[in-house]
Design a protein around this motif. Structure first.
Motif, PDB file in Angstrom:
ATOM      1  N   ASN A 134       0.853  -1.185   0.000  1.00  0.00           N
ATOM      2  CA  ASN A 134       0.000   0.000   0.000  1.00  0.00           C
ATOM      3  C   ASN A 134       0.886   1.231   0.000  1.00  0.00           C
ATOM      4  N   PHE A 135       0.455   2.259  -0.731  1.00  0.00           N
ATOM      5  CA  PHE A 135       1.186   3.520  -0.758  1.00  0.00           C
ATOM      6  C   PHE A 135       0.270   4.608  -0.221  1.00  0.00           C
ATOM      7  N   ILE A 136       0.718   5.257   0.845  1.00  0.00           N
ATOM      8  CA  ILE A 136      -0.078   6.278   1.515  1.00  0.00           C
ATOM      9  C   ILE A 136       0.701   7.586   1.458  1.00  0.00           C
ATOM     10  N   TYR A 137       0.053   8.643   0.993  1.00  0.00           N
ATOM     11  CA  TYR A 137       0.712   9.934   0.840  1.00  0.00           C
ATOM     12  C   TYR A 137       0.165  10.916   1.876  1.00  0.00           C
ATOM     13  N   ASP A 138       1.045  11.765   2.389  1.00  0.00           N
ATOM     14  CA  ASP A 138       0.621  12.745   3.385  1.00  0.00           C
ATOM     15  C   ASP A 138       1.592  13.921   3.357  1.00  0.00           C
ATOM     16  N   ARG A 139       1.157  15.013   3.969  1.00  0.00           N
ATOM     17  CA  ARG A 139       2.041  16.165   4.196  1.00  0.00           C
ATOM     18  C   ARG A 139       2.197  16.329   5.700  1.00  0.00           C
ATOM     19  N   LEU A 140       3.427  16.382   6.173  1.00  0.00           N
ATOM     20  CA  LEU A 140       3.676  16.414   7.611  1.00  0.00           C
ATOM     21  C   LEU A 140       3.633  17.853   8.118  1.00  0.00           C
TER      22      LEU A 140
ATOM     23  N   THR B 257      -8.337   2.660   3.638  1.00  0.00           N
ATOM     24  CA  THR B 257      -9.426   1.719   3.408  1.00  0.00           C
ATOM     25  C   THR B 257     -10.704   2.251   4.023  1.00  0.00           C
ATOM     26  N   THR B 258     -11.821   1.922   3.405  1.00  0.00           N
ATOM     27  CA  THR B 258     -13.126   2.304   3.953  1.00  0.00           C
ATOM     28  C   THR B 258     -13.844   1.114   4.557  1.00  0.00           C
ATOM     29  N   ASP B 259     -13.252  -0.067   4.448  1.00  0.00           N
ATOM     30  CA  ASP B 259     -13.891  -1.287   4.931  1.00  0.00           C
ATOM     31  C   ASP B 259     -13.385  -1.621   6.328  1.00  0.00           C
ATOM     32  N   LEU B 260     -14.291  -1.607   7.306  1.00  0.00           N
ATOM     33  CA  LEU B 260     -13.931  -1.926   8.680  1.00  0.00           C
ATOM     34  C   LEU B 260     -14.578  -3.246   9.086  1.00  0.00           C
TER      35      LEU B 260
ATOM     36  N   SER C 173       5.584  21.388   3.344  1.00  0.00           N
ATOM     37  CA  SER C 173       4.730  21.346   2.158  1.00  0.00           C
ATOM     38  C   SER C 173       5.073  20.174   1.246  1.00  0.00           C
ATOM     39  N   ASP C 174       6.184  19.479   1.506  1.00  0.00           N
ATOM     40  CA  ASP C 174       6.577  18.353   0.666  1.00  0.00           C
ATOM     41  C   ASP C 174       5.637  17.171   0.872  1.00  0.00           C
ATOM     42  N   VAL C 175       5.380  16.454  -0.210  1.00  0.00           N
ATOM     43  CA  VAL C 175       4.587  15.231  -0.121  1.00  0.00           C
ATOM     44  C   VAL C 175       5.490  14.102   0.368  1.00  0.00           C
ATOM     45  N   VAL C 176       5.031  13.375   1.365  1.00  0.00           N
ATOM     46  CA  VAL C 176       5.787  12.262   1.927  1.00  0.00           C
ATOM     47  C   VAL C 176       5.000  10.982   1.692  1.00  0.00           C
ATOM     48  N   ARG C 177       5.718   9.926   1.329  1.00  0.00           N
ATOM     49  CA  ARG C 177       5.050   8.666   1.000  1.00  0.00           C
ATOM     50  C   ARG C 177       5.418   7.586   2.006  1.00  0.00           C
ATOM     51  N   CYS C 178       4.414   6.811   2.384  1.00  0.00           N
ATOM     52  CA  CYS C 178       4.618   5.635   3.229  1.00  0.00           C
ATOM     53  C   CYS C 178       4.314   4.394   2.387  1.00  0.00           C
ATOM     54  N   ARG C 179       5.306   3.536   2.241  1.00  0.00           N
ATOM     55  CA  ARG C 179       5.117   2.263   1.539  1.00  0.00           C
ATOM     56  C   ARG C 179       4.972   1.176   2.595  1.00  0.00           C
ATOM     57  N   GLU C 180       3.808   0.550   2.622  1.00  0.00           N
ATOM     58  CA  GLU C 180       3.527  -0.466   3.634  1.00  0.00           C
ATOM     59  C   GLU C 180       3.396  -1.831   2.977  1.00  0.00           C
ATOM     60  N   LYS C 181       4.134  -2.820   3.491  1.00  0.00           N
ATOM     61  CA  LYS C 181       4.124  -4.166   2.906  1.00  0.00           C
ATOM     62  C   LYS C 181       4.141  -5.210   4.014  1.00  0.00           C
ATOM     63  N   ILE C 182       3.303  -6.233   3.866  1.00  0.00           N
ATOM     64  CA  ILE C 182       3.344  -7.377   4.773  1.00  0.00           C
ATOM     65  C   ILE C 182       4.554  -8.223   4.395  1.00  0.00           C
ATOM     66  N   THR C 183       5.487  -8.370   5.315  1.00  0.00           N
ATOM     67  CA  THR C 183       6.724  -9.094   5.023  1.00  0.00           C
ATOM     68  C   THR C 183       6.675 -10.547   5.457  1.00  0.00           C
ATOM     69  N   ASN C 184       5.815 -10.857   6.427  1.00  0.00           N
ATOM     70  CA  ASN C 184       5.723 -12.246   6.859  1.00  0.00           C
ATOM     71  C   ASN C 184       4.403 -12.467   7.582  1.00  0.00           C
TER      72      ASN C 184
ATOM     73  N   THR D 110     -11.492  -2.542  13.345  1.00  0.00           N
ATOM     74  CA  THR D 110     -10.178  -2.506  12.708  1.00  0.00           C
ATOM     75  C   THR D 110     -10.333  -2.554  11.196  1.00  0.00           C
ATOM     76  N   ASP D 111      -9.294  -2.078  10.486  1.00  0.00           N
ATOM     77  CA  ASP D 111      -9.324  -2.173   9.030  1.00  0.00           C
ATOM     78  C   ASP D 111      -8.981  -3.599   8.609  1.00  0.00           C
ATOM     79  N   ASN D 112      -9.242  -3.894   7.345  1.00  0.00           N
ATOM     80  CA  ASN D 112      -9.060  -5.270   6.861  1.00  0.00           C
ATOM     81  C   ASN D 112      -7.757  -5.474   6.106  1.00  0.00           C
ATOM     82  N   MET D 113      -6.836  -4.522   6.201  1.00  0.00           N
ATOM     83  CA  MET D 113      -5.627  -4.584   5.381  1.00  0.00           C
ATOM     84  C   MET D 113      -4.703  -5.731   5.775  1.00  0.00           C
TER      85      MET D 113
END
Length: 733
Positions: free
Chosen positions: A357-363, A414-417, A460-471, A422-425
């Motif tokens: 999943n890739f999540i973008y935000d501004r800190l 996600t919009t599915d709870l 103002s910079d866009v920051v990205r979070c890359r989230e991955k299930i590793t195990n 909790t989310d279903n991710m």
């Protein structure tokens, strides 16, 4: 070593970009945005890119005809290209634009019934703001086809303008400040292009998925994927061929297809495009299960020999690993020591096969930002020298993200709870329906000059979070199995210009360990409430500690800040009767943040947190005292701080004033901090710490270790205009 280049349909933040990121990490590959799908084919054919990612089909709107036409290759412009892999990417569209000040008119979105359609379908979602000013909509033709219900209900008759990509549509709308234009694009595009989300999830179906093909140059290779990015043990192999037949010969198409049937090769899709040789004659595309490159029994070779006789012309377009079969758990299940399948191993394999999943935000750190709201929330519970961590720097947009503050950004996309909120991710499926945060680690990166990576970026910079299930793995006895899920989050800056940055590594690397457990019966839950919690008491004393009593208000506010609807933090009755806890449970991320705040308050001003590793050993509850403790490693601490009399204890409760409690206790008892709560400067070496939280019983609830390190000069580099303004202010003072 020079990175391989991967071409994708840009601009940055397009769905093609997100799909490419899921398979080609920027640490190993340079991702290159191009304007059209044809540009991708040309880049790979010319050798300008070693790979190309092209959209091939969508689960709602069917095949991408632009890609099929290029595969038809009527002018033989791409003789050396073949498909070497595929990527499935879930697509959730948003309507983006400039928010109108007009009031939103309530509507259920239902179309008017007609004799032909007596019960018209309703769109899945409603607008978030008024759409009455919109006169035109930009998007890719595929996106329009995937959102017909929403467009037909809320924007019927509005002009639709086709563009090369959804991200390009967002670019065009950004430039039109009249508010009369809108774009169908991803939510990531709204962050990159600073657009308002006028409606979310406007696609017609919840399982809207696009399949992308990965192209390479070179038709013959002894490996399905030489980069090793797509191989999945036990998954099926697939191939794509194109062919033409004599349209005047009866049964010619059937004879061509019979080539595959005779060798028991399953066809998974058939497409056609005009041949442009004669009107109403076609080039056919057939996708089937099997590989030209891995064909030990010769069945694919035999089918091709028959096809060569039945078709006027034909071409093999590539073979690759079927990612859908891998994603759906086609691999053999894991087995125990007796060779029996382990219950839940299929769920674990499906989790590990999920795309990142890739999540973008501004800190941001303005008054309404999560940053400031967090400090406002904690002001009642912590003294100011522990809570306030943002340095006050005049006219400086660059800033250092305090350790742990990334936890309140990057909400789950996600919009599915689930029933527990909790989310279903990361959910493995039933029967593992109870989730707990077991622990994890965070590494805060520095550059080669030992400067904190985030300190050079603007809010103002866009920051990205890359989230991955590793195990994901099943542990425990047969009658008490649990699923442990490990997650990695790579957080770092991205840029909204045309070419993404590839030189930077992640500024923060976080791992999270979640554990999923079976449901409890009501009897078990009530019984667990009365059971004493296992208590392991610390054998060492802290250099600094601070006590506080979290309450329901704190947990509610933190849940809101982190977009966390888990009911164990919000619903006391649920926590007791379903989960078996005696009260509301303190969030795992909140306890981690509190530890990092306490640790940061004891560092020197030139130090930063380098890393922390922790385990959650017992739950912390609302309305019960918790004590946050930090202690320098005794091999590095000075003699004064090793004395028991040097321990600093600041008891806090919901009625105490933070400033008074902090100043009184620190002046009277602290030997490891200055009178204003600022610790002495470090010696520039790595300092190791023991960190923990004690529960009301005095036992470990959280236990971990941390490292801090002296960083380079972080004096902010001011813009020349800012420097002149400061000089002007000083001359007038």
């Amino acid at each position: 070593m020079k990175k391989e280049r991967v071409a994708f349909l840009g601009p940055v933040s397009s769905y093609s970009h997100q799909a490419a990121l899921g398979r080609f990490p920027e640490a190993k590959f340079e991702l290159v945005p191009v304007v059209t799908i044809r540009d991708i084919f040309e880049a790979v054919q010319s050798g300008d890119a070693s790979r190309g990612v092209v959209p091939f089909e969508n689960s709602t709107n069917g095949s991408v005809v632009f890609t099929l036409d290029l595969f038809a290759d009527r002018e033989l412009s791409y003789p050396d290209l073949s498909v070497c892999g595929e990527i499935y990417h879930d697509v959730h569209h948003c309507l983006l634009g400039h928010k109108s000040s007009s009031l939103l008119q309530e509507s259920d979105g239902a179309s008017t019934p007609t004799p032909a359609v007596p019960q018209p379908l309703k769109p899945r979602t409603k607008p978030l703001s008024s759409l009455e000013k919109i006169q035109r909509i930009y998007s890719h033709p595929q996106a329009f086809g995937q959102c017909e219900l929403f467009l037909g209900s809320y924007l019927k008759g509005i002009e639709r303008i086709d563009v090369t990509s959804t991200s390009k549509a967002a670019e065009l709308v950004k430039a039109d400040t009249t508010g009369t234009s809108a774009a169908i694009a991803s939510e990531a595009a709204s962050v990159v292009h600073k657009l308002d989300v006028l409606a979310r999830n406007i696609e017609d179906t919840t399982d809207n998925t696009t399949r992308f093909f990965v192209l390479r140059k070179g038709l013959e290779n002894d490996k399905v994927d030489e980069a090793g990015l797509f191989a999945q043990d036990g998954a099926h192999e697939k191939s794509l061929v194109s062919f033409t037949v004599d349209h005047k010969s009866p049964g010619a198409l059937a004879d061509a297809l019979d080539s595959f049937k005779k060798y028991q090769l399953n066809l998974t899709s058939i497409n056609s495009r005009p041949s442009k040789i004669r009107p109403f004659q076609y080039i056919f595309f057939v996708e089937f299960e099997g590989s030209k490159l891995i064909d030990p029994e010769g069945v694919v070779k035999g089918a091709f020999e028959l096809l060569d006789k039945a078709a006027q012309s034909w071409r093999w377009l590539g073979s690759w690993t079927d990612q859908l079969s891998a994603k759906m758990g086609a691999r053999s299940p894991s087995r125990d020591g007796l060779g029996k399948p382990i219950k839940g191993s299929g769920a674990c394999e499906r989790l590990k096969a999920k795309h990142p999943n890739f999540i973008y935000d501004r800190l941001r750190h303005d008054k309404s930002s999560p940053y400031q709201l967090l400090e406002t929330t904690l002001a009642k519970y912590l003294p100011s020298f522990v809570n306030r961590t943002l340095p006050k720097q005049l006219l400086t947009p660059s800033w250092k993200l305090p350790a742990g503050y990334h936890l309140i950004f990057f909400p789950p996309p996600t919009t599915d709870l689930l029933k527990d909120g909790t989310d279903n991710m990361h959910f493995p499926g039933k029967p593992w329906v109870r989730r707990m945060w077991a622990g994890g680690s965070i590494e805060f990166k520095t550059d080669d000059r030992h400067k904190y990576l985030f300190s050079r970026y603007h809010q103002s910079d866009v920051v990205r979070c890359r989230e991955k299930i590793t195990n994901a793995v099943v542990k425990g006895s047969v009658d008490n199995q649990k699923v442990w899920v490990d997650i990695r989050r790579d957080i770092g800056p991205t840029h909204s210009n045309r070419k993404p940055s590839t030189a930077e590594s992640a500024a923060i690397i976080e791992t999270r360990n979640l554990v999923f457990m079976p449901a409890k019966t009501p009897e078990q839950a009530i019984d667990d409430i009365s059971k004493p919690i296992r208590t392991i008491k610390p054998t060492i004393k802290p250099d600094f500690s601070i006590s506080m009593v979290p309450d329901a208000n704190l947990l509610f506010r933190f849940s809101s800040l982190t977009f966390n609807a888990h009911r164990i933090h919000l619903d006391r009755e649920y926590a007791r009767t379903v989960e078996g806890f005696r009260n509301l449970v303190v969030h795992g991320p909140l306890s981690l943040l509190l530890v990092l705040k306490a640790l940061s308050s004891q560092m020197g001003s030139s130090e930063m947190v380098k890393s922390i590793t922790y385990k959650n050993l017992a739950p912390l509850f609302a309305d019960e005292k918790m004590t946050i403790c930090v202690r320098r490693s005794r091999s590095q601490a000075n003699a004064t701080s090793t004395e028991a009399s040097g321990d600093t204890e600041i008891p806090m409760n919901e009625d105490s004033a933070p400033e008074q409690a902090g100043s009184t206790q620190v002046e009277a008892e602290s030997t490891s901090t200055e009178a204003d709560g600022t610790p002495p400067e470090g010696n520039g070496e790595v300092t190791r710490w023991d960190v923990w939280i004690e529960n009301a019983e005095g036992g470990y609830a959280v236990k971990g270790t941390a490292e801090t390190v002296a960083v380079g000069d972080e004096t902010p580099q001011l813009h020349p205009v800012s420097k002149k303004l400061i000089r002007f202010i000083r001359t007038k003072a």
